[in-house]
Scaffold this motif. Structure first.
Motif, PDB file in Angstrom:
ATOM      1  N   PHE A 136       0.847  -1.197   0.000  1.00 56.23           N
ATOM      2  CA  PHE A 136       0.000   0.000   0.000  1.00 56.23           C
ATOM      3  C   PHE A 136       0.875   1.238   0.000  1.00 56.23           C
ATOM      4  N   GLU A 137       0.263   2.357  -0.333  1.00 56.97           N
ATOM      5  CA  GLU A 137       0.985   3.626  -0.385  1.00 56.97           C
ATOM      6  C   GLU A 137       0.422   4.607   0.627  1.00 56.97           C
ATOM      7  N   THR A 138       1.267   5.515   1.078  1.00 59.96           N
ATOM      8  CA  THR A 138       0.828   6.602   1.946  1.00 59.96           C
ATOM      9  C   THR A 138       1.751   7.787   1.715  1.00 59.96           C
ATOM     10  N   ARG A 139       1.210   8.979   1.817  1.00 60.82           N
ATOM     11  CA  ARG A 139       1.967  10.188   1.479  1.00 60.82           C
ATOM     12  C   ARG A 139       2.947  10.563   2.590  1.00 60.82           C
ATOM     13  N   ASP A 140       4.108  11.027   2.185  1.00 59.48           N
ATOM     14  CA  ASP A 140       5.139  11.495   3.105  1.00 59.48           C
ATOM     15  C   ASP A 140       4.744  12.884   3.603  1.00 59.48           C
ATOM     16  N   PRO A 141       4.476  13.037   4.903  1.00 61.02           N
ATOM     17  CA  PRO A 141       4.045  14.355   5.390  1.00 61.02           C
ATOM     18  C   PRO A 141       5.092  15.444   5.190  1.00 61.02           C
ATOM     19  N   ALA A 142       6.361  15.077   5.094  1.00 63.96           N
ATOM     20  CA  ALA A 142       7.407  16.084   4.919  1.00 63.96           C
ATOM     21  C   ALA A 142       7.282  16.819   3.591  1.00 63.96           C
ATOM     22  N   SER A 196     -18.069  17.441  -1.041  1.00 69.78           N
ATOM     23  CA  SER A 196     -17.585  16.261  -0.323  1.00 69.78           C
ATOM     24  C   SER A 196     -16.393  16.676   0.524  1.00 69.78           C
ATOM     25  N   GLN A 197     -16.520  16.527   1.840  1.00 71.73           N
ATOM     26  CA  GLN A 197     -15.429  16.892   2.747  1.00 71.73           C
ATOM     27  C   GLN A 197     -14.695  15.637   3.196  1.00 71.73           C
ATOM     28  N   SER A 198     -13.366  15.723   3.203  1.00 69.46           N
ATOM     29  CA  SER A 198     -12.528  14.582   3.555  1.00 69.46           C
ATOM     30  C   SER A 198     -11.440  14.994   4.533  1.00 69.46           C
ATOM     31  N   THR A 199     -11.052  14.065   5.384  1.00 69.36           N
ATOM     32  CA  THR A 199      -9.908  14.247   6.270  1.00 69.36           C
ATOM     33  C   THR A 199      -8.970  13.063   6.104  1.00 69.36           C
ATOM     34  N   LEU A 200      -7.688  13.335   5.937  1.00 67.19           N
ATOM     35  CA  LEU A 200      -6.669  12.295   5.832  1.00 67.19           C
ATOM     36  C   LEU A 200      -5.693  12.427   6.992  1.00 67.19           C
ATOM     37  N   ARG A 201      -5.158  11.278   7.410  1.00 63.02           N
ATOM     38  CA  ARG A 201      -4.120  11.275   8.441  1.00 63.02           C
ATOM     39  C   ARG A 201      -2.774  10.993   7.787  1.00 63.02           C
ATOM     40  N   PHE A 202      -1.811  11.855   8.062  1.00 64.62           N
ATOM     41  CA  PHE A 202      -0.465  11.718   7.523  1.00 64.62           C
ATOM     42  C   PHE A 202       0.437  11.101   8.591  1.00 64.62           C
ATOM     43  N   ASP A 221      10.235  -3.998   2.397  1.00 65.08           N
ATOM     44  CA  ASP A 221      10.717  -2.910   1.543  1.00 65.08           C
ATOM     45  C   ASP A 221       9.819  -1.695   1.715  1.00 65.08           C
ATOM     46  N   VAL A 222      10.399  -0.538   1.528  1.00 67.28           N
ATOM     47  CA  VAL A 222       9.646   0.713   1.437  1.00 67.28           C
ATOM     48  C   VAL A 222      10.153   1.418   0.186  1.00 67.28           C
ATOM     49  N   ARG A 223       9.298   1.515  -0.821  1.00 65.82           N
ATOM     50  CA  ARG A 223       9.691   2.008  -2.131  1.00 65.82           C
ATOM     51  C   ARG A 223       9.133   3.409  -2.395  1.00 65.82           C
ATOM     52  N   ALA A 224       9.660   4.033  -3.420  1.00 73.24           N
ATOM     53  CA  ALA A 224       9.080   5.275  -3.925  1.00 73.24           C
ATOM     54  C   ALA A 224       7.967   4.925  -4.899  1.00 73.24           C
ATOM     55  N   ALA A 225       6.933   5.744  -4.943  1.00 79.47           N
ATOM     56  CA  ALA A 225       5.833   5.533  -5.883  1.00 79.47           C
ATOM     57  C   ALA A 225       6.257   6.058  -7.250  1.00 79.47           C
ATOM     58  N   PRO A 226       6.306   5.196  -8.274  1.00 75.22           N
ATOM     59  CA  PRO A 226       6.753   5.652  -9.594  1.00 75.22           C
ATOM     60  C   PRO A 226       5.928   6.797 -10.157  1.00 75.22           C
ATOM     61  N   ASP A 227       4.639   6.828  -9.850  1.00 68.16           N
ATOM     62  CA  ASP A 227       3.780   7.874 -10.400  1.00 68.16           C
ATOM     63  C   ASP A 227       3.845   9.169  -9.587  1.00 68.16           C
ATOM     64  N   ARG A 228       4.406   9.111  -8.368  1.00 76.76           N
ATOM     65  CA  ARG A 228       4.561  10.305  -7.535  1.00 76.76           C
ATOM     66  C   ARG A 228       5.928  10.247  -6.864  1.00 76.76           C
ATOM     67  N   PRO A 229       7.005  10.281  -7.636  1.00 75.85           N
ATOM     68  CA  PRO A 229       8.348  10.095  -7.081  1.00 75.85           C
ATOM     69  C   PRO A 229       8.671  11.101  -5.987  1.00 75.85           C
ATOM     70  N   GLY A 230       9.154  10.560  -4.871  1.00 74.15           N
ATOM     71  CA  GLY A 230       9.551  11.402  -3.758  1.00 74.15           C
ATOM     72  C   GLY A 230       8.425  11.887  -2.879  1.00 74.15           C
ATOM     73  N   LYS A 231       7.182  11.612  -3.266  1.00 74.68           N
ATOM     74  CA  LYS A 231       6.047  12.138  -2.523  1.00 74.68           C
ATOM     75  C   LYS A 231       5.364  11.097  -1.633  1.00 74.68           C
ATOM     76  N   GLU A 232       5.554   9.834  -1.962  1.00 79.47           N
ATOM     77  CA  GLU A 232       4.855   8.771  -1.231  1.00 79.47           C
ATOM     78  C   GLU A 232       5.807   7.633  -0.902  1.00 79.47           C
ATOM     79  N   TRP A 233       5.421   6.878   0.124  1.00 77.65           N
ATOM     80  CA  TRP A 233       6.077   5.613   0.420  1.00 77.65           C
ATOM     81  C   TRP A 233       5.159   4.490  -0.034  1.00 77.65           C
ATOM     82  N   VAL A 234       5.723   3.452  -0.624  1.00 76.59           N
ATOM     83  CA  VAL A 234       4.991   2.242  -0.937  1.00 76.59           C
ATOM     84  C   VAL A 234       5.551   1.143  -0.038  1.00 76.59           C
TER      85      VAL A 234
END
Length: 240
Positions: A136-142, A196-202, A221-234
Motif C-alpha cells: 500500500f501507499e501513503t503520502r510522506d508528510p514532509a 464532499s469533505q474529507s480528512t486524511l491522516r499523515f 521494503d519501502v519504495r518510492a511511488a513511480p507515479d509520484r516520485p519522492g512524494k509517497e512511500w509504498v
C-alpha cells in the motif's frame, strides 16, 4: 463514514472522469506480476479500476469497499463479472486466503484513529496466506502535498455523460497529522452543487512500520511511488 465523493451516486458516477490520471494502476499491476500473485484483495477498491484491470488478465480478485455507490459503478465495468465484490471493509471480510492485498490512492490515510488503522491492518493480515504480502501507499508528510490542494491548482471542467461538470478543491485545515479538504462539484444539467469533505491522516514512516510489525508483518521494503516520485512511500509487508 463514507465521503460523499464515493458514497453519493451522482458523484461516484463522475469520479473516474474527474480523476483520469491513473498511472498508479500500471505500477500495481507490475507488483502483482512481481510476486506472482494469483489471488488478490483490493481494499478500498472504489469504482473498481484496478480490480477490473487485474481480472482482465486472469487474476482472481476480491474488491471490498464501504461505499455502495462506488461498487455500483464498479459492477458496470468490463470484466466486473470476474471480480468478487464485497460491500464492507477489511474488518468485516468473510474468510479469505489471498496471496496479495493492495490499498491504492489515499485509502491508507482515511483511517484517522490508531484503533481504526490497527483493526484494518489486522483484518488484512487475517485474509492473507502465510508469507502473503500487503502492499500500500501513503503520502510522506514532509512533502506537504496539501499545499497543492487549492482551487487554483485543482480547478477543472470536464464533459461527463452529456453534461459539463466543474470541480475544484479547497484546503480547509491543517492540524497535523490531520488534513481536511473539501471538493465542490457543479453540474450543468440542473445547476446542482454537491460537496464532499474529507480528512486524511499523515503518518510518519516509523509509525506505519511499527503498526505493521504489531499486526504480524515484517516490512520487506519501502519504495518510492513511480507515479509520484519522492512524494509517497509504498510499503511492502509480508505476513509471518
Amino acid at each position: 463514514m463514507v465521503d460523499a465523493l464515493f458514497g453519493e451516486p451522482r458523484l461516484a458516477a463522475v469520479y473516474d472522469a474527474l480523476d483520469p490520471d491513473r498511472g498508479d494502476l500500471e505500477h500495481y499491476e507490475a507488483i502483482v506480476a512481481e510476486f506472482g500473485a494469483a489471488k488478490v484483495l483490493d481494499v478500498g477498491c472504489g469504482t473498481g479500476e484496478l480490480a477490473c484491470l487485474l481480472a482482465s488478465s486472469g487474476v482472481d480478485v476480491v474488491g471490498v469497499d464501504p461505499a455502495a455507490a462506488s461498487l455500483e459503478v464498479a459492477r458496470g465495468k468490463e470484466f466486473a463479472e470476474r471480480v468478487r465484490w464485497i460491500h464492507g471493509d477489511a474488518t468485516t471480510l468473510p474468510p479469505l486466503q489471498v496471496d496479495l492485498a493492495l490499498m491504492t490512492g489515499n485509502v491508507a490515510q482515511v483511517f484517522l484513529t490508531d484503533e481504526e488503522w490497527s483493526a484494518t491492518v489486522r483484518g488484512v493480515r487475517a485474509a492473507l496466506e502465510p508469507q502473503g504480502r500487503f502492499v500500500f501507499e501513503t503520502r510522506d508528510p514532509a512533502r506537504r502535498q496539501w499545499e497543492e490542494w487549492t482551487r487554483e491548482r485543482t480547478h477543472q471542467v470536464r464533459q461527463v455523460a452529456g453534461e459539463t461538470v466543474e470541480a475544484w478543491g479547497d484546503l480547509l485545515s491543517v492540524e497535523l497529522p490531520f488534513v481536511t479538504f473539501r471538493g465542490t462539484y457543479v453540474f450543468s444539467s440542473d445547476g446542482a452543487v454537491l460537496t464532499s469533505q474529507s480528512t486524511l491522516r499523515f503518518r510518519e514512516r516509523a509509525e506505519v512500520e511499527e503498526s505493521l510489525v504489531a499486526a504480524g508483518f515484517v516490512v520487506d521494503d519501502v519504495r518510492a511511488a513511480p507515479d509520484r516520485p519522492g512524494k509517497e512511500w509504498v510499503f511492502v509487508a509480508r505476513a509471518i
